[in-house]
Motif scaffolding. Structure first.
Motif, short mmCIF file in Angstrom:
data_model
loop_
_atom_site.label_atom_id
_atom_site.label_comp_id
_atom_site.label_asym_id
_atom_site.label_seq_id
_atom_site.Cartn_x
_atom_site.Cartn_y
_atom_site.Cartn_z
N ARG A 279 0.84 -1.21 0.00
CA ARG A 279 0.00 0.00 0.00
C ARG A 279 0.87 1.26 0.00
N ARG A 280 1.98 1.23 0.77
CA ARG A 280 2.89 2.38 0.79
C ARG A 280 3.51 2.61 -0.59
N GLU A 281 3.91 1.52 -1.24
CA GLU A 281 4.50 1.65 -2.57
C GLU A 281 3.47 2.19 -3.57
N ARG A 282 2.22 1.72 -3.45
CA ARG A 282 1.18 2.20 -4.35
C ARG A 282 0.94 3.70 -4.14
N ALA A 283 0.90 4.14 -2.87
CA ALA A 283 0.70 5.56 -2.60
C ALA A 283 1.86 6.39 -3.13
N SER A 284 3.10 5.87 -2.98
CA SER A 284 4.27 6.58 -3.48
C SER A 284 4.22 6.70 -5.00
N LEU A 285 3.84 5.61 -5.68
CA LEU A 285 3.75 5.66 -7.14
C LEU A 285 2.66 6.61 -7.61
N GLN A 286 1.54 6.63 -6.88
CA GLN A 286 0.48 7.56 -7.24
C GLN A 286 0.95 9.00 -7.11
N THR A 287 1.71 9.28 -6.04
CA THR A 287 2.25 10.63 -5.86
C THR A 287 3.22 10.99 -6.98
N GLN A 288 4.09 10.04 -7.33
CA GLN A 288 5.05 10.28 -8.40
C GLN A 288 4.33 10.51 -9.74
N ALA A 289 3.31 9.69 -10.00
CA ALA A 289 2.58 9.85 -11.26
C ALA A 289 1.91 11.21 -11.34
N GLY A 290 1.37 11.67 -10.19
CA GLY A 290 0.74 12.98 -10.18
C GLY A 290 1.74 14.12 -10.30
N SER A 291 3.03 13.82 -10.02
CA SER A 291 4.05 14.87 -10.06
C SER A 291 4.72 14.99 -11.41
N VAL A 292 4.41 14.08 -12.31
CA VAL A 292 5.06 14.12 -13.62
C VAL A 292 4.36 15.15 -14.49
N ASN A 293 4.65 16.42 -14.22
CA ASN A 293 4.16 17.50 -15.06
C ASN A 293 5.16 18.65 -15.00
N SER A 294 5.05 19.56 -15.92
CA SER A 294 6.06 20.60 -16.08
C SER A 294 6.17 21.49 -14.85
N GLU A 295 5.04 21.86 -14.25
CA GLU A 295 5.08 22.77 -13.11
C GLU A 295 5.78 22.14 -11.91
N VAL A 296 5.38 20.91 -11.60
CA VAL A 296 6.01 20.23 -10.46
C VAL A 296 7.49 20.00 -10.73
N ALA A 297 7.83 19.60 -11.96
CA ALA A 297 9.24 19.37 -12.30
C ALA A 297 10.06 20.65 -12.17
N THR A 298 9.46 21.78 -12.59
CA THR A 298 10.17 23.06 -12.47
C THR A 298 10.44 23.39 -11.00
N MET A 299 9.44 23.17 -10.16
CA MET A 299 9.64 23.42 -8.73
C MET A 299 10.70 22.48 -8.16
N ALA A 300 10.71 21.24 -8.62
CA ALA A 300 11.71 20.28 -8.14
C ALA A 300 13.12 20.70 -8.55
N ILE A 301 13.25 21.21 -9.77
CA ILE A 301 14.56 21.69 -10.24
C ILE A 301 15.05 22.83 -9.36
N GLU A 302 14.16 23.74 -9.02
CA GLU A 302 14.55 24.87 -8.16
C GLU A 302 14.99 24.37 -6.78
N ASP A 303 14.26 23.41 -6.24
CA ASP A 303 14.63 22.85 -4.93
C ASP A 303 15.99 22.16 -4.99
N LEU A 304 16.22 21.41 -6.07
CA LEU A 304 17.50 20.72 -6.22
C LEU A 304 18.64 21.71 -6.35
N GLN A 305 18.42 22.79 -7.07
CA GLN A 305 19.46 23.80 -7.21
C GLN A 305 19.77 24.47 -5.88
N LEU A 306 18.73 24.71 -5.10
CA LEU A 306 18.95 25.27 -3.76
C LEU A 306 19.76 24.32 -2.90
#
Length: 351
Positions: free
Chosen positions: A45-72
């Motif tokens: 169930r934990r793995e399923r929830a994690s995959l659902q979160t990852q699938a929902g994060s695969v978009n340009s806006e979330v990726a852009t925010m992730a890039i900014e966080d990684l750069q920080l």
């Protein structure tokens, strides 16, 4: 009569089976299986929830925010590296000042001791001249014992070394503490395994050996036109001559002493700085690996932002993994239901 007791026999056998060793072992096995099932269900169930979160994060806006966080995060790591390097460099600068000051002060003190020793010979000169006059003789020369001078110079050397060692150790300790505090503030852990114990030259043994144990100075007479008078001794000129002799005889061994002193304090300081550098290299390796991983993640997020096909591939891969987890959850739930049904059936039969 025999048939009338069969019911009691059945009850007795049933109770024996239910309370026997086999029953207990079967119950323990069932409990273990159920515990493993619950654990597997929780993880799935934990793995399923994690995959659902990852699938929902695969978009340009979330990726852009992730890039900014990684750069920080990368900038923060680089800042830590710069701070650590700054602590070590500051320690090197401070130690250089301590070593220069200690060496210069020792040289000044030793020269001053020689000059004071020579000035202290003036009463000895006058006493020697007066004794010669009382005996009706003219003093021509005098031997100066150098052992008192060597003793005071050795004491000064010991004191100078202790001060130099204390100053160096304080700077090294402050540098080490600063590095450890920076690491603790950033990573919430203390850098262990690096300390300043067993540095070389904890004590410095004097190697001062004067070329001569004594100095001979010839007294200088006062010149006069009154040739019929016995010429007197010029004490000031004789002291000046002693200064010149002392400079020639004492300067070489003093320079050797200063060179040995400086070499010892530099070696101790270098050993301490090397300890700080070792700790710096240890954390730089770990931090560089972390930066490498973050940059790799940034590349993937940039592909999510800029490459629609890449986004679709990731979503498809995550969905495939979720389907596998769904089938696993269905199978595990079916096994759990079967176990529960067996318990219900047995409880009903026992009633």
């Amino acid at each position: 009569m025999l048939a009338s007791g069969m019911r009691d026999v059945k009850v007795a056998l049933s109770q024996l089976i239910d309370s026997g060793v086999g029953r207990s072992q079967m119950a323990q096995i069932k409990a273990d299986i159920r515990a493993e099932l619950n654990g597997a269900l929780f993880v799935a169930r934990r793995e399923r929830a994690s995959l659902q979160t990852q699938a929902g994060s695969v978009n340009s806006e979330v990726a852009t925010m992730a890039i900014e966080d990684l750069q920080l995060e990368i900038d923060a790591i680089r800042k830590v590296q710069t701070e650590l390097e700054g602590h070590v460099e500051n320690a090197e600068v401070q130690i250089e000042k301590v070593l220069t000051r200690s060496w210069s002060r020792l040289e000044t003190r030793l020269i001053g001791m020689i000059e004071s020793f020579i000035e202290d010979q003036k009463p000895e000169f006058e006493a020697r001249i007066m004794a010669g006059k009382l005996r009706g003789e003219t003093a021509r020369a005098m031997e100066i014992d150098l052992s008192p001078l060597q003793k005071v110079m050795e004491r000064e050397l010991t004191s100078a070394w202790r001060n130099s060692r204390a100053g160096t150790d304080v700077v090294l300790s402050n540098g080490l503490s600063s590095c450890q505090q920076t690491i603790k503030d950033r990573f919430q852990e203390r850098a262990e395994g690096i300390d300043l114990s067993d540095l070389p030259y904890d004590e410095f043994v004097s190697t001062l050996t004067l070329a001569k144990r004594s100095l001979r100075v010839n007294f200088i007479s006062n010149r006069s036109w009154a040739f019929w008078r016995r010429p007197g001794i010029n004490v000031e000129k004789s002291l000046a001559a002693l200064k010149m002799i002392a400079a020639e005889e004492l300067r070489p061994p003093m320079e050797k002493l200063l060179a040995a002193f400086n070499e010892a304090q530099v070696e101790r300081a270098d050993a301490g700085i090397d300890r700080l550098r070792v700790m710096l290299r240890m954390f730089e390796l770990s931090l560089n690996e972390r930066v490498h991983r973050l940059k790799k993640d940034m590349v993937e997020f940039e592909m999510v932002v800029n490459d629609p096909d890449f986004r679709r591939r990731i979503v498809h891969r995550l969905q495939s993994q979720m389907e596998v987890l769904e089938r696993r959850l269905i199978n595990l739930s079916a096994v759990e239901s079967a176990l529960a049904q067996a318990d219900v059936t047995r409880a009903a039969a026992a009633a």
